[in-house]
Design an enzyme around this catalytic site. Structure first.
Site, PDB file in Angstrom:
ATOM      1  N   CYS A  51      36.057  53.157  41.173  1.00 23.67           N
ATOM      2  CA  CYS A  51      37.095  52.313  41.768  1.00 23.67           C
ATOM      3  C   CYS A  51      38.493  52.922  41.807  1.00 23.67           C
ATOM      4  O   CYS A  51      39.066  53.142  42.864  1.00 23.67           O
ATOM      5  CB  CYS A  51      37.123  50.990  41.011  1.00 23.67           C
ATOM      6  SG  CYS A  51      38.251  49.805  41.733  1.00 23.67           S
ATOM      7  N   HIS A 101      43.881  47.348  41.112  1.00 18.52           N
ATOM      8  CA  HIS A 101      43.193  48.221  40.158  1.00 18.52           C
ATOM      9  C   HIS A 101      43.705  49.665  40.118  1.00 18.52           C
ATOM     10  O   HIS A 101      42.927  50.599  39.981  1.00 18.52           O
ATOM     11  CB  HIS A 101      41.678  48.204  40.403  1.00 18.52           C
ATOM     12  CG  HIS A 101      40.894  48.406  39.133  1.00 18.52           C
ATOM     13  ND1 HIS A 101      39.524  48.542  39.104  1.00 18.52           N
ATOM     14  CD2 HIS A 101      41.296  48.513  37.834  1.00 18.52           C
ATOM     15  CE1 HIS A 101      39.113  48.716  37.858  1.00 18.52           C
ATOM     16  NE2 HIS A 101      40.177  48.705  37.058  1.00 18.52           N
TER      17      HIS A 101
END
Length: 446
Positions: A51, A101
Site C-alpha cells: 500500500c 496511508h
C-alpha cells in the site's frame, strides 16, 4: 482550458479480476464500459506491491528508495515535491477523498493541512478496513462517519464535489481512494455478496489443492467487493457525464497492487507473481484520445503515472520525478524506450515476514517475461506468454540461458541507474531510522 483529472483507485484489486480482462465470473459492467472508451494498460505494474510504497510513488513519481516509503505506516516527507502541489501551482483546485496511508502518525489520527501534500478539499482517514463503520476527517480534528458502506458514501461525496463546481472556472484534480476489495473480504453489501457463491467460483489453475477451499471463500467475498465498487464507478461516471465535463476530463481507474488469493499457495500482496504486481489501469480522455478502446502493453510502472498525467496537462515534469511520461506515446507518438518495470520488496514485513517465507527481491516484468533475484542470486524466471499462470520456473534451464543472461543484465543496469545496491532490508530500515518489531514490521496505532 486545462483538463480536469479524476483518479479513482481501489486497494488490492488485481488485474485478473475484471470482466474486460477475460474473467467470466466477476461482474464489472461499468469497468467494461470504461474499458471500451479507454486506453488499457495491459502491463500496469505496481513496482513495490504494497500500500504505502505505491501511494508515495503515485504522488512523487519516485522509486521507493528515493522517497523512502518502502514499508507501511511510515511518513512521506511533508516537503516532498508531489502531484497535488504541482497541480495547485498550475492553477488547479485539488481534492482527495478516502484512504490516504502515507502519513504514518497513526491510522486514525487527524492529518493537518501541512501533511496533506497539496490537497485542499479533504475528506480522509489514514487507513481502515472496517468498511461499514468507517470514519474520516475534514479540516477540523473532529471525527466524522461515512454512513453505510464507505466506498458508496465516499463516491457520493465525490459526486457532491463535482456538483459544487458547476460555476467554477478553475480546473481540478479529484482523487477517490477506496479501501475494498482489500480483506476482510466478507463485508461487501449483501446485494453484491448474493451474486457469488464459493462453490461456484472457478479458481486460477495455479491455486494448489490445499488452498482451494479458502480461496473459493475469499474470492466470493473479493468479487462481491469488486462488483460493489463497479457499481459506484458507474455512478461516478454518470455524474461526470451529467456535469458536462466528460470531454475535457482525464478519468482513470486503477489499484495500488493486486492480491494472490491462493495462487501459488500465497495470499495478499508484496510477492513478485502477476496476481500481486499487475493491476487494472484504464485511462479515458476524450478530448485528446477519442473514445475508442486502445491497448498499451509497454510496461507502465507506478512512478510513470505522475509524469504521464502532468504531461497530458502541459505541466512541467519536475526533475525530482524518476518515472517516464507515456503521454506522447498514448497520443500516437513514439513508444518510450522501456523494456521492463522493476519489481521489488526492499524489506519483508507485515503479511509477508521472514517467518512466512518473506524475502527481499529485485526483479523486472517485461511485456513477456518475469525475472527475479533474491539475495542468494537468480530466483524466478517465467515466460508469461507461454506460461501465463507462471507454473514453470525457468532459472537454470539451458534453452533459456540467453534469455536469463539478458534479463539479468537489464535488471542490473536498471538497479545501477536507480542507485540501488540491493542490500539486506535491515540496511535500509537502519538508514531511514524506522522502528521495527521482531517481524521486521513498523508497529502502528489504530
Amino acid at each position: 482550458m486545462k483538463p480536469n483529472l479524476i483518479f479513482v483507485f481501489s486497494d488490492q484489486h488485481r488485474a485478473q479480476a475484471t470482466g474486460f480482462s477475460g474473467n467470466k465470473t466477476v461482474k464489472t459492467p461499468n469497468m467494461d464500459i470504461l474499458y471500451r472508451e479507454s486506453v488499457n494498460f495491459t502491463t500496469a505494474v505496481s513496482g513495490c506491491p504494497v500500500c504505502c510504497p505505491y501511494r508515495a510513488g503515485l504522488l512523487t513519481g519516485q522509486n521507493p528508495l528515493t522517497h523512502g516509503i518502502f514499508m507501511n505506516d511510515v511518513s512521506l516527507n511533508p516537503e516532498a515535491v508531489t502531484l497535488a502541489k504541482l497541480y495547485k501551482d498550475a492553477g488547479y483546485d485539488t481534492a482527495y477523498i478516502g484512504k490516504w496511508h502515507i502519513d504514518g502518525h497513526g491510522r486514525s489520527a487527524f492529518i493537518p493541512r501541512e501533511r496533506r501534500q497539496g490537497f485542499d478539499y479533504w475528506r480522509v482517514l489514514e487507513c481502515t478496513h472496517d468498511y461499514n463503520h468507517s470514519y474520516y476527517y475534514g479540516d477540523e480534528p473532529e471525527k466524522k462517519i461515512w454512513e453505510g458502506y464507505d466506498a458508496a458514501a465516499q463516491t457520493d461525496c465525490a459526486i457532491d464535489y463535482l456538483k459544487s463546481r458547476n460555476k467554477s472556472e478553475k480546473p481540478f484534480i479529484l482523487f477517490l481512494s477506496w479501501g475494498p476489495p482489500h480483506n476482510p473480504y466478507q463485508s461487501a453489501p449483501q446485494e453484491f455478496c448474493d451474486l457469488y457463491r464459493p462453490e461456484d467460483i472457478p479458481l486460477r489453475p495455479n491455486v494448489p489443492e490445499e488452498a482451494k477451499e479458502q480461496a473459493k471463500t475469499d474470492l466470493a467475498g473479493y468479487y462481491a467487493h469488486v462488483s460493489a465498487l463497479d457499481f459506484q464507478l458507474g455512478k461516478l461516471m454518470s455524474a461526470v457525464k451529467a456535469s458536462g465535463i466528460e470531454e475535457n476530463t482525464i478519468f482513470i481507474y486503477t489499484s495500488d497492487h493486486g492480491d494472490m488469493l491462493g495462487s501459488h499457495g500465497y495470499t495478499r500482496k508484496q510477492k513478485p507473481w502477476d496476481e500481486s504486481i499487475l493491476v487494472p489501469f484504464l485511462l479515458r480522455f476524450p478530448a485528446q484520445l477519442g473514445e475508442q478502446a486502445r491497448t498499451v502493453d509497454v510496461p507502465f510502472c507506478t512512478q510513470d503515472i505522475l509524469p504521464t498525467l502532468l504531461d497530458f496537462c502541459d505541466i512541467p515534469i519536475p526533475e525530482s520525478a524518476e518515472g517516464v511520461s507515456f503521454a506522447d506515446y498514448i497520443k500516437g507518438g513514439k513508444a518510450p524506450n522501456i523494456e521492463a518495470a522493476v519489481i521489488e520488496s526492499i524489506q519483508p514485513f507485515g503479511e509477508w515476514p521472514r517467518a512466512k517465507n518473506g524475502t527481499e527481491y529485485r526483479g523486472i516484468r517485461t511485456k513477456r517475461y518475469t525475472y527475479v533475484r533474491d539475495l542468494n542470486g537468480p530466483w524466478l524466471l517465467y515466460d508469461n506468454e507461454k506460461d501465463p499462470y507462471q507454473f514453470e520456473n525457468l532459472i537454470g534451464k539451458p534453452e533459456y540461458a540467453p534469455t536469463e543472461a539478458h534479463l539479468d543484465e537489464l535488471l542490473q543496469k536498471m538497479l545501477k541507474d536507480r542507485g540501488d545496491e540491493f542490500l539486506p532490508g535491515e540496511a535500509y530500515v537502519k538508514k531511514w531510522g524506522y522502528p521495527t518489531d521482531e517481524t521486521g514490521t513498523v508497529p502502528y496505532t489504530n
